[in-house]
Design an enzyme around this catalytic site. Structure first.
Site, mmCIF file in Angstrom:
data_model
loop_
_atom_site.group_PDB
_atom_site.id
_atom_site.type_symbol
_atom_site.label_atom_id
_atom_site.label_comp_id
_atom_site.label_asym_id
_atom_site.label_seq_id
_atom_site.Cartn_x
_atom_site.Cartn_y
_atom_site.Cartn_z
ATOM 1 N N LYS A 1 -1.814 6.901 -7.573
ATOM 2 C CA LYS A 1 -2.638 6.356 -6.774
ATOM 3 C C LYS A 1 -4.070 6.933 -6.766
ATOM 4 C CE LYS A 1 0.873 3.711 -4.687
ATOM 5 N NZ LYS A 1 1.789 4.086 -5.789
HETATM 6 C C1 LIG Z 1 2.918 3.219 -6.101
HETATM 7 C C2 LIG Z 1 3.779 3.823 -6.988
HETATM 8 C C3 LIG Z 1 4.382 2.955 -8.084
HETATM 9 C C4 LIG Z 1 4.286 1.414 -7.906
HETATM 10 O O1 LIG Z 1 3.218 1.042 -8.287
HETATM 11 P P1 LIG Z 1 2.772 -0.511 -7.785
HETATM 12 O O2 LIG Z 1 1.272 -0.658 -8.144
HETATM 13 O O3 LIG Z 1 2.867 -0.759 -6.377
HETATM 14 O O4 LIG Z 1 3.581 -1.448 -8.502
HETATM 15 C C5 LIG Z 1 5.150 3.553 -8.781
HETATM 16 N N1 LIG Z 1 5.130 4.913 -8.987
HETATM 17 C C6 LIG Z 1 4.729 5.631 -8.114
HETATM 18 C C7 LIG Z 1 4.948 7.269 -8.260
HETATM 19 C C8 LIG Z 1 3.976 5.129 -7.406
HETATM 20 O O5 LIG Z 1 3.246 5.960 -6.442
#
Ligand SMILES: *Cc1c(COP(=O)(O)O)cnc(C)c1O
Length: 505
Positions: free
Chosen positions: A123
């Site tokens: 993120k």
């Molecule tokens: C948010 C997240 C995901 C999923 O990503 P999306 O873009 O919501 O599909 C997968 N792994 C981790 C560690 C995340 O923080």
């Protein structure tokens, strides 16, 4: 590098009204600040610029230079100077790798490590730049209100958004997380957040409760009106915001170019992309990269036990009528993948009426089935899933075979890739989005590599894991257990509205 100024500017419109609807062709800055379209749809770019993979001038660019090249056409209304400032402020020494998103290869599987930012999860790739985008947009639109970021988190978004916005002039951030379903480390990361403009609150329930609660706040005209009188304006940092999505395109190209440099790929050679998926943002960014010219063979969408997307890619039916599971990969514990709406819009040939109708059915029946033509347009997608036991096993296998440590989300992706390779015979090289540091999910990682976890908390396990694999504990969580808890709010879903009113006097 020459950027062609004559290129038509990219604008943004809603998935539910299309580009021709009145008032529905906005510059980036407006779509960004607004977050979600007035008709409830999501903003999408009017077109995708081409990136020429064969242009060897691109292969050796730094992450920042490549980001500028890729993002500039999308950021309509921003000056070149502003774009460079956003990029250099975001992708700075805050990342513990100068490459920003380094690639680690295990045979023909190449892991893009997206977790070297401040909060140890992918993120950060988008949320480190989003606040700079917003500040720039607010300035250019001469908005005087304080911007309020409201976010629901399944664990990683919340912390990344808090870090991104903490101390950012003219903003307040309120994060809601489900009291059940975030890890101890994730929770502590959030509740110890510094910054006078940061607010964190636990919600009774799971992620979907938190997310639908936040959506209801956004859609509440009374609340909007009241806060507007007080000088506030809502915006969203969730992955439905187009400003979250675009920065994620960059690392698919940067990884591809790196593999060219390392002579592991021929320029133009197709590669499979594997993404552990929750809200469908990260894999959609890969699809956007494909649209821009990244040579992708298959997009492999990996889910945990909450495998609503696996079923969707296999049957063409999206069906929410199923139990919700809490798993060891909590950032993927999602039944409503919001960004799928943008994907439906693309595979329907950008048909906003069809997209709106499917979303209507989802709201009414909790399910929808796409038509044959749409199914044909998603044949380059594959959906697979792995349960918790398979996930833990996979962590062990990767560690034993390659000495490589991955977190639970990345393990889901690798497991699904293995299953895909076995069942399809497609052994093409693969890029795997490695979305979190193993130290964020140390209990499951320890179990995977055979470290006894009984009676130890996650913080103790972190130290044990670091010692066992001879790595230093990443700096942002070194002394996490000693930091003071600053945020202790806890409400049920019905209490969210009055809490927001209290926090924004
Ligand atoms: C948010 C997240 C995901 C999923 O990503 P999306 O873009 O919501 O599909 C997968 N792994 C981790 C560690 C995340 O923080």
């Amino acid at each position: 590098m020459i950027y062609h100024a004559s290129m038509a500017e990219i604008s943004y419109h809603s998935t539910r009204s299309g580009a021709k609807a009145p008032d529905c062709s906005l510059p980036f800055s407006r779509a960004l600040v607004q977050g979600i379209a007035g008709d409830g749809g999501l903003f999408v770019p009017s077109s995708f610029p081409r990136i020429d993979i064969g242009d060897s001038g691109l292969w050796g660019l730094s992450y920042q230079e490549l980001a500028e090249r890729i993002l500039t056409p999308f950021l309509s209304g921003f000056s070149g100077e502003e774009i460079r400032t956003c990029i250099s402020s975001a992708y700075s020494d805050d990342f513990r790798s100068s490459e920003i998103a380094p690639v680690h290869s295990c045979g023909s599987s190449h892991f893009i490590e997206l977790y070297h930012g401040k909060t140890l999860a992918f993120k950060d790739m988008a949320l480190s730049i989003l606040p700079h985008f917003l500040q720039t947009a607010v300035k250019s639109l001469a908005i005087e209100d304080r911007i309020v970021i409201l976010t629901a988190t399944s664990g990683d978004t919340g912390k990344a958004a808090l870090e991104g916005f903490a101390g950012v002039e003219g903003t307040e951030i309120i994060v809601f997380y489900p009291d059940k379903g975030v890890s101890e480390v994730q929770k502590r990361q959030m509740t110890t957040q510094l910054g006078e403009n940061t607010h964190v609150c636990a919600i009774e329930g799971n992620f979907d409760d938190a997310q639908s609660g936040v959506k209801a706040l956004f859609a509440d005209p009374e609340l909007r009106e009241l806060l507007s009188h007080r000088g506030y304006r809502f915006s969203s940092a969730n992955s439905i915001n187009i400003g979250r999505l675009l920065p994620q395109i960059v690392y698919y190209f940067s990884s591809y170019f790196r593999l060219i440099r390392e002579k592991k790929l021929q320029p133009g050679e197709k590669i499979n992309v594997v993404v552990p998926t929750g809200n469908f943002g990260n894999i959609l960014a890969a699809r956007y990269a494909g649209e821009m010219g990244l040579p992708v063979g298959r997009y492999i969408c990996a889910s945990n036990q909450n495998n609503v997307l696996t079923d969707f890619f296999r049957s063409g039916t999206y069906d929410l009528n199923r139990p919700f599971s809490t798993t060891i990969s909590p950032s993927m514990d999602i039944l409503i993948s919001s960004n799928l709406e943008r994907f439906l819009y693309e595979i329907s040939g950008r048909d906003s009426a069809a997209t709106a109708s499917l979303m209507e059915q989802l709201k009414r029946d909790g399910s929808y089935t796409i038509n044959r033509s749409m199914r044909e347009h998603m044949e380059n997608f594959y959906g697979g899933c792995a349960d918790d036991q398979a996930t833990v096993e996979t962590i062990g296998t990767l560690y034993r075979d390659y000495g490589y440590l991955v977190d639970t989300h990345t393990a889901v992706a690798y497991r699904v890739l293995e299953e895909y390779r076995r069942s399809s015979g497609d052994e093409r090289q693969a890029l795997i989005a490695s979305t979190a540091s193993p130290f964020k999910f140390s209990r499951s990682v320890c179990r995977g590599i055979g470290i006894e976890t009984e009676g130890l908390d996650d913080f103790a396990l972190n130290h044990l894991l670091a010692k066992q694999c001879g790595q230093a504990l990443p700096e942002p969580i070194v002394d996490l257990e000693q930091r003071a808890v600053r945020h202790k709010l806890h409400v049920d879903k019905d209490g969210m509205k009055s809490l927001v009113q209290e926090l924004l006097p």
